[in-house]
Scaffold this active site. Structure first.
Site, PDB file in Angstrom:
ATOM      1  N   GLY A  60      -7.326  -5.186  -2.138  1.00 49.69           N
ATOM      2  CA  GLY A  60      -5.969  -5.901  -2.870  1.00 49.69           C
ATOM      3  C   GLY A  60      -5.303  -6.711  -1.869  1.00 49.69           C
ATOM      4  O   GLY A  60      -4.735  -7.838  -2.008  1.00 49.69           O
ATOM      5  N   HIS A  61      -4.939  -5.769  -0.609  1.00 48.53           N
ATOM      6  CA  HIS A  61      -4.298  -6.462   0.445  1.00 48.53           C
ATOM      7  C   HIS A  61      -5.137  -7.364   0.856  1.00 48.53           C
ATOM      8  O   HIS A  61      -4.133  -8.698   1.374  1.00 48.53           O
ATOM      9  CB  HIS A  61      -4.003  -5.311   1.593  1.00 48.53           C
ATOM     10  CG  HIS A  61      -3.485  -4.232   1.115  1.00 48.53           C
ATOM     11  ND1 HIS A  61      -3.929  -2.922   1.391  1.00 48.53           N
ATOM     12  CD2 HIS A  61      -1.782  -4.144   0.820  1.00 48.53           C
ATOM     13  CE1 HIS A  61      -3.051  -2.119   1.054  1.00 48.53           C
ATOM     14  NE2 HIS A  61      -1.918  -2.640   0.589  1.00 48.53           N
TER      15      HIS A  61
ATOM     16  N   SER B 265      -5.891   1.119  -4.386  1.00 45.05           N
ATOM     17  CA  SER B 265      -4.811   1.576  -4.186  1.00 45.05           C
ATOM     18  C   SER B 265      -5.192   2.391  -2.840  1.00 45.05           C
ATOM     19  O   SER B 265      -6.195   3.018  -2.778  1.00 45.05           O
ATOM     20  CB  SER B 265      -4.302   2.718  -5.068  1.00 45.05           C
ATOM     21  OG  SER B 265      -3.466   3.330  -4.378  1.00 45.05           O
TER      22      SER B 265
ATOM     23  N   ASP C  96       1.634  -3.184  -8.395  1.00 43.11           N
ATOM     24  CA  ASP C  96       2.995  -2.617  -8.340  1.00 43.11           C
ATOM     25  C   ASP C  96       4.001  -3.891  -9.287  1.00 43.11           C
ATOM     26  O   ASP C  96       4.758  -4.504  -8.685  1.00 43.11           O
ATOM     27  CB  ASP C  96       3.514  -2.249  -7.103  1.00 43.11           C
ATOM     28  CG  ASP C  96       2.727  -1.441  -6.384  1.00 43.11           C
ATOM     29  OD1 ASP C  96       2.743  -0.246  -6.648  1.00 43.11           O
ATOM     30  OD2 ASP C  96       2.216  -1.624  -5.232  1.00 43.11           O
TER      31      ASP C  96
HETATM   32  O1  PAF Z   1       3.840  -2.464  -1.582  1.00 43.04           O
HETATM   33  C1  PAF Z   1       4.382  -1.845  -0.857  1.00 43.04           C
HETATM   34  O2  PAF Z   1       3.407  -1.806   0.089  1.00 43.04           O
HETATM   35  C2  PAF Z   1       5.514  -1.903  -0.195  1.00 43.04           C
HETATM   36  O3  PAF Z   1       6.493  -1.279  -1.199  1.00 43.04           O
HETATM   37  C3  PAF Z   1       6.141  -2.834   0.590  1.00 43.04           C
HETATM   38  C4  PAF Z   1       6.555  -4.033  -0.416  1.00 43.04           C
HETATM   39  C5  PAF Z   1       5.273  -3.402   1.852  1.00 43.04           C
HETATM   40  C6  PAF Z   1       7.482  -2.486   1.318  1.00 43.04           C
HETATM   41  O4  PAF Z   1       7.601  -1.342   2.053  1.00 43.04           O
END
Ligand code: PAF
Length: 284
Positions: free
Chosen positions: A36-37, A185, A150
């Site tokens: 995802g990232h 996740s 999210d």
């Molecule tokens: O989604 C996340 O991993 C966190 O809420 C974020 C946006 C990096 C803020 O700490």
């Protein structure tokens, strides 16, 4: 790929980048990177000249008794994955570096933060909007990338940048799923083998809700009750909420209207972690 851990180095590096007329894309994360990232990094690589990834487990957004100390921090692996995905610079500050003093200033978004995750985690969104604003101020990105997983966070951050005229375009990227539908996740590592299997019920319930809407159901409460009943039939899952909302206001309409899009949002606890998932559906 550069790895920097002080605000001044990170700020100065990106100032130089912008002075050369190059655009900066920011991907804020708490590490424990998964596909995802990496999809956010790749989207930023496609759009921007320089991609800055931040890895910071932000204490401000964890409540008392939450998993702050247990949160996974596999930094070496994260750096390898980030480099492979095309990140140019990674910011890995310590908590003291980000918050040398207890913060007396907070960014708070009204209304959008009241329900759902905000109801379960009352201080969570102030922690998110405060740290994201700090990261915007340090990095000066023209675009910032957040996952739709999210979904409430994405709506809150979008609204914050609009209300406060923060000079950054927020880009939402689609949820990346495991082959069996479970949304990726960093917290999935907490699941035992049987919990991991049970966790697929969340996406199944969302898809069942979306199918009802596609088949003509217009009453959100009927869809919500149906999704809840699917979760309740799974002994290892405990429903927190299952809602049908407008994707911008995050409010549940009295009736779904043809030609609009509804968002189905769900959170259920499976074993220790609360698992979030959501799905968009066009109302026919
Ligand atoms: O989604 C996340 O991993 C966190 O809420 C974020 C946006 C990096 C803020 O700490």
């Amino acid at each position: 790929m550069l790895v920097l851990s002080t605000k001044s180095e990170f700020r100065e590096h990106l100032e130089t980048v912008r002075a050369l007329g190059r655009t900066v894309g920011l991907v804020p994360t708490m590490g424990a990177l998964h596909e995802g990232h990496l999809s956010l990094i790749r989207a930023a690589v496609a759009d921007c000249d320089v991609v800055a990834l931040t890895i910071f487990v932000n204490p401000l957004q964890f409540g008392a008794g939450e998993d702050l100390s247990a949160y996974p921090r596999p930094l070496e692996r994260d750096l390898e994955l980030a480099e492979d995905a095309g990140a140019d610079v990674v910011f890995t500050p310590s908590t003291d570096e980000m918050y040398p003093e207890p913060t007396l200033s907070n960014v708070h978004v009204e209304e959008l933060t009241a329900g759902m995750e905000g109801a379960s985690r009352p201080t969570h969104f102030d922690g998110v909007t405060t740290v994201v604003t700090k990261l915007f101020n340090i990095a000066g990105p023209s675009r910032a990338y957040f996952g739709e997983k999210d979904f409430q966070q994405l709506a809150v951050v979008r609204r914050m940048t609009m209300d406060l005229d923060q000079p950054v375009t927020v880009i939402g990227c689609p949820i990346v799923r495991e082959a069996d539908g479970l949304a990726m996740s960093s917290r999935n590592v907490y699941l035992s083998a049987s919990e991991r299997e049970a966790a697929t019920v969340i996406n199944r319930a969302l898809r069942a809700g979306a199918a009802m809407i596609s088949a003509g159901e217009r009453d959100p409460s009927v869809v919500e009750t149906h999704m809840a009943s699917i979760i309740e039939a799974e002994p290892l899952a405990e429903l927190d909420y299952a809602v049908v909302v407008d994707p911008d206001s995050l409010e549940t309409p009295a009736e779904l209207v043809s030609g609009t899009t509804a968002r189905l949002l769900m959170v259920a606890k499976v074993g220790t972690p609360r698992l979030l998932d959501n799905l968009g559906v066009d109302v026919p």
